[in-house]
Design an enzyme around this catalytic site. Structure first.
Site, short mmCIF file in Angstrom:
data_model
loop_
_atom_site.label_atom_id
_atom_site.label_comp_id
_atom_site.label_asym_id
_atom_site.label_seq_id
_atom_site.Cartn_x
_atom_site.Cartn_y
_atom_site.Cartn_z
N ASP A 7 0.88 -1.16 0.00
CA ASP A 7 0.00 0.00 0.00
C ASP A 7 0.92 1.22 0.00
O ASP A 7 2.10 1.12 0.37
CB ASP A 7 -0.87 -0.02 1.26
CG ASP A 7 -1.59 1.29 1.50
OD1 ASP A 7 -2.32 1.74 0.59
OD2 ASP A 7 -1.40 1.87 2.58
N ASP A 9 -0.21 5.17 0.75
CA ASP A 9 -0.52 6.16 1.79
C ASP A 9 -0.62 5.51 3.16
O ASP A 9 -1.44 4.62 3.38
CB ASP A 9 -1.83 6.87 1.46
CG ASP A 9 -1.68 7.82 0.29
OD1 ASP A 9 -1.12 8.90 0.48
OD2 ASP A 9 -2.12 7.45 -0.82
N ASP A 164 -1.65 -0.53 6.14
CA ASP A 164 -1.68 0.23 7.39
C ASP A 164 -3.09 0.47 7.90
O ASP A 164 -3.27 0.95 9.02
CB ASP A 164 -1.01 1.59 7.20
CG ASP A 164 -1.90 2.54 6.40
OD1 ASP A 164 -2.17 2.23 5.21
OD2 ASP A 164 -2.34 3.56 6.94
#
Length: 220
Positions: A7, A9, A164
């Site tokens: 991922d 961001d 995240d």
């Protein structure tokens, strides 16, 4: 394992913590506070839940374009000082050196992701950069991860993902990919439904040590 999908961001670069602070600040301008559960709906996907919350609190339609310009200006100022999250570069370099295929699967647009990959000299490490420009549905839908797998030429069983956020983790797991979560300060208190391993930071273990841990879990 043949591939690792990151991922962007909040995982490679902590863009999420500045966003959270900005969203809270804008909510306060409208006389309200931002609940964690509303923020959690936005992380790793779109801002729709946030804008719906603001309009509900204010009781009228808001100028979303005006708010969008304000938050973008504030975020760009924040991002001037942001660095890669701890251990990220070491993981990417170790993965490339070990011969793994690398990809990014991001709900952000390509211009945003590529700008920072160039800034931190990471663009050449990734064979695939799958973003919101390339799919119909962003996370938590698994389409981004399925596209990354297809372009890498690997199966879900041959890949691992780093995420995240709960929305991103749901997307990776829905695609059938083994997923390691690395929450940042803005997502650490959110509820993650399903994952295979949790790191506080990529500094916690080397990539080799992490892979050994995952292998040990599978053999138990």
């Amino acid at each position: 394992m043949k591939a690792i999908i990151f991922d962007f961001d909040g995982t490679i670069l902590d863009t999420e913590s500045p966003w959270f602070d900005i969203y809270k600040e804008i909510a306060e301008l409208y006389g309200t506070t931002l609940p964690l559960e509303v923020w959690g709906k936005c992380v790793g996907t779109s801002d729709k839940a946030y804008y719906e919350f603001l309009e509900e609190q204010v009781g009228e339609k808001l100028d979303m374009d005006k708010i969008g310009v304000l938050r973008k200006q504030k975020h760009e100022a924040f991002m001037e000082t942001q660095d890669l999250r701890p251990g990220v570069r070491a993981y990417i370099e170790a993965a490339k050196e070990a011969g793994y295929k690398l990809a990014i699967a991001s709900s952000s647009n390509y211009a945003w992701v590529s700008k920072f990959l160039a800034k931190f000299d990471l663009a050449n490490y990734f064979e695939v950069v799958a973003t919101s420009d390339h799919v119909t549905n962003i996370k938590p839908d698994p389409e981004l991860y399925k596209l990354a797998l297809e372009k890498l030429g690997v199966t879900a069983e041959e890949a691992m993902a780093f995420e995240d956020s709960p929305n991103g983790t749901r997307a990776a797991k829905a695609a059938g990919i083994q997923t390691v979560i690395v929450p940042n300060p803005a997502t650490a208190s959110l509820t993650f439904d399903e994952y295979d391993y949790k790191l506080q930071s990529m500094d916690e273990l080397t990539l080799s040590e992490l892979l050994d841990e995952l292998s040990s879990k599978k053999s138990v």
